[in-house]
Structure formats: structure tokens, C-alpha cells
Scaffold this motif. Structure first.
Motif, PDB file in Angstrom:
ATOM      1  N   THR A  89       0.810  -1.219   0.000  1.00  0.00           N
ATOM      2  CA  THR A  89       0.000   0.000   0.000  1.00  0.00           C
ATOM      3  C   THR A  89       0.847   1.275   0.000  1.00  0.00           C
ATOM      4  OG1 THR A  89      -0.117  -0.068   2.407  1.00  0.00           O
ATOM      5  CG2 THR A  89      -1.910  -1.140   1.189  1.00  0.00           C
ATOM      6  N   ASP A  90       2.082   1.181  -0.408  1.00  0.00           N
ATOM      7  CA  ASP A  90       2.940   2.363  -0.407  1.00  0.00           C
ATOM      8  C   ASP A  90       2.427   3.445  -1.346  1.00  0.00           C
ATOM      9  OD1 ASP A  90       4.667   1.191   1.431  1.00  0.00           O
ATOM     10  OD2 ASP A  90       5.802   0.201  -0.147  1.00  0.00           O
ATOM     11  N   SER A  91       1.856   3.056  -2.480  1.00  0.00           N
ATOM     12  CA  SER A  91       1.358   4.065  -3.411  1.00  0.00           C
ATOM     13  C   SER A  91       0.173   4.825  -2.828  1.00  0.00           C
ATOM     14  CB  SER A  91       0.985   3.441  -4.755  1.00  0.00           C
ATOM     15  OG  SER A  91      -0.056   2.510  -4.602  1.00  0.00           O
ATOM     16  N   TRP A  92      -0.532   4.237  -1.873  1.00  0.00           N
ATOM     17  CA  TRP A  92      -1.656   4.932  -1.253  1.00  0.00           C
ATOM     18  C   TRP A  92      -1.191   6.195  -0.540  1.00  0.00           C
ATOM     19  CZ3 TRP A  92      -5.172   0.891   1.610  1.00  0.00           C
ATOM     20  CH2 TRP A  92      -5.553  -0.110   0.724  1.00  0.00           C
ATOM     21  N   VAL A  93      -0.048   6.122   0.103  1.00  0.00           N
ATOM     22  CA  VAL A  93       0.457   7.277   0.849  1.00  0.00           C
ATOM     23  C   VAL A  93       1.339   8.165  -0.032  1.00  0.00           C
ATOM     24  CG1 VAL A  93       2.523   6.210   1.835  1.00  0.00           C
ATOM     25  CG2 VAL A  93       1.352   7.971   3.098  1.00  0.00           C
ATOM     26  N   LEU A  94       2.007   7.582  -1.016  1.00  0.00           N
ATOM     27  CA  LEU A  94       2.874   8.383  -1.887  1.00  0.00           C
ATOM     28  C   LEU A  94       2.090   9.310  -2.808  1.00  0.00           C
ATOM     29  CD1 LEU A  94       5.662   5.825  -2.852  1.00  0.00           C
ATOM     30  CD2 LEU A  94       5.831   7.793  -1.310  1.00  0.00           C
ATOM     31  N   ALA A  95       0.900   8.907  -3.221  1.00  0.00           N
ATOM     32  CA  ALA A  95       0.111   9.749  -4.128  1.00  0.00           C
ATOM     33  C   ALA A  95      -0.194  11.120  -3.509  1.00  0.00           C
ATOM     34  CB  ALA A  95      -1.157   9.020  -4.559  1.00  0.00           C
ATOM     35  N   PRO A  96      -0.752  11.184  -2.296  1.00  0.00           N
ATOM     36  CA  PRO A  96      -0.972  12.521  -1.732  1.00  0.00           C
ATOM     37  C   PRO A  96       0.331  13.258  -1.403  1.00  0.00           C
ATOM     38  CG  PRO A  96      -1.728  10.835  -0.187  1.00  0.00           C
ATOM     39  CD  PRO A  96      -1.352  10.146  -1.452  1.00  0.00           C
ATOM     40  N   VAL A  97       1.394  12.518  -1.095  1.00  0.00           N
ATOM     41  CA  VAL A  97       2.663  13.180  -0.758  1.00  0.00           C
ATOM     42  C   VAL A  97       3.272  13.846  -1.994  1.00  0.00           C
ATOM     43  CG1 VAL A  97       5.051  12.746  -0.033  1.00  0.00           C
ATOM     44  CG2 VAL A  97       3.158  11.816   1.293  1.00  0.00           C
ATOM     45  N   VAL A  98       3.223  13.182  -3.132  1.00  0.00           N
ATOM     46  CA  VAL A  98       3.759  13.791  -4.360  1.00  0.00           C
ATOM     47  C   VAL A  98       2.985  15.075  -4.682  1.00  0.00           C
ATOM     48  CG1 VAL A  98       3.950  13.497  -6.867  1.00  0.00           C
ATOM     49  CG2 VAL A  98       4.701  11.680  -5.338  1.00  0.00           C
ATOM     50  N   TRP A  99       1.676  15.014  -4.559  1.00  0.00           N
ATOM     51  CA  TRP A  99       0.866  16.201  -4.838  1.00  0.00           C
ATOM     52  C   TRP A  99       1.037  17.256  -3.744  1.00  0.00           C
ATOM     53  CZ3 TRP A  99      -0.822  17.643  -9.319  1.00  0.00           C
ATOM     54  CH2 TRP A  99      -0.948  16.684 -10.319  1.00  0.00           C
TER      55      TRP A  99
END
Length: 147
Positions: free
Chosen positions: A53-63
Motif C-alpha cells: 500500500t505504499d502508493s496509497w500514501v505516496l500519491a498525496p505526498v507527491v501532490w
């Protein structure tokens, strides 16, 4: 389905990479950044194959980083709050916020930095009312300090 959600988050990461590069370079460079992020084997293996689930948290962090770079401070704080609500490891972004507050000491950046944890505590309020601070202990303190 969780796999579809992970794929959407992987796409949001790639789109965020496009937006970040587009701030400083042309469309071609941004398109290359999108392609690299979208087709990066670590993301594909981590998300689609292993089901992490790393992409779940990385998506808002990148934005969140994009919002910071475009001085949309409240949006950045809200995105950090979303990331904190999704996964405790988003607390690792705290040094970035600390650096921003130190380098740009204004009320807007300070309030935006506090918006992330505030969102987490507002969303955790029903759990706090029902079981005290057990959610914070189990989700954050035990997870980050002991597990």
C-alpha cells in the motif's frame, strides 16, 4: 478492488511527477518523468504484484510537494493530513514541513503544517471518544517505535 485502487494511486504518482517536472522543465521532460514513474518496476512490483500500500500514501505526498512548490499551502497541509490518515509512515514528511516553516516563517506555512496532524486528530475523534487514545498508541506509537 484493492488492485484497482493501487493502480489509480500509481497513476496519480506518475501524474504528480509530470506536474512537478512541468514546473521547472518542458512538456517533453515532464512526459519522460510520467513514463518513468508509471513504468517503474519498483512501483509495479510493489503495488500490483506484492499488493503493498505504499502508493496509497505516496500519491498525496507527491501532490503535497507540488502544492508546496506552487505555494498552495492549505492544499499541501490537507494532502499531508490525508497521507497521515492513510498510513503512519507519512509522519516521515514532518522534517520537510519543519524545513518549510524554518525557511519560510509565515503564518500560512505554520498553519498549513499543523493542518496535517489536525486532520488526523479530527478523523480520529470518534475513536478517541470511544476508546481514548488507543488508536494513536496502536496506529502510530507502537507501529513507528516498536514494530
Amino acid at each position: 478492488r484493492p488492485t484497482l485502487f493501487r493502480s489509480v494511486c500509481d497513476f496519480l504518482i506518475a501524474a504528480g511527477c509530470y506536474a512537478l517536472v512541468r514546473l521547472r522543465a518542458g512538456r517533453v521532460s515532464a512526459a519522460v518523468a510520467f513514463a518513468v514513474a508509471a513504468l517503474a518496476p519498483p512501483f509495479i512490483i510493489d503495488s500490483a504484484h506484492w499488493g503493498q500500500t505504499d502508493s496509497w500514501v505516496l500519491a498525496p505526498v507527491v501532490w503535497m510537494v507540488w502544492a508546496m512548490m506552487t505555494r498552495r499551502w492549505l492544499v499541501a497541509g490537507l494532502l499531508w493530513g490525508a497521507a497521515l490518515s492513510i498510513k503512519p509512515q507519512a509522519v516521515l514528511i514532518a522534517p520537510v514541513w519543519l524545513a518549510v516553516v524554518v525557511m519560510r516563517p509565515r503564518w500560512t506555512t505554520l498553519l498549513s503544517a499543523l493542518a496535517g496532524p489536525a486532520i488526523l486528530f479530527v478523523l480520529g475523534l470518534p475513536f478517541t471518544l470511544g476508546a481514548g487514545w488507543a488508536w494513536l498508541q496502536r496506529s502510530y506509537l507502537d507501529n513507528l517505535l516498536h514494530a
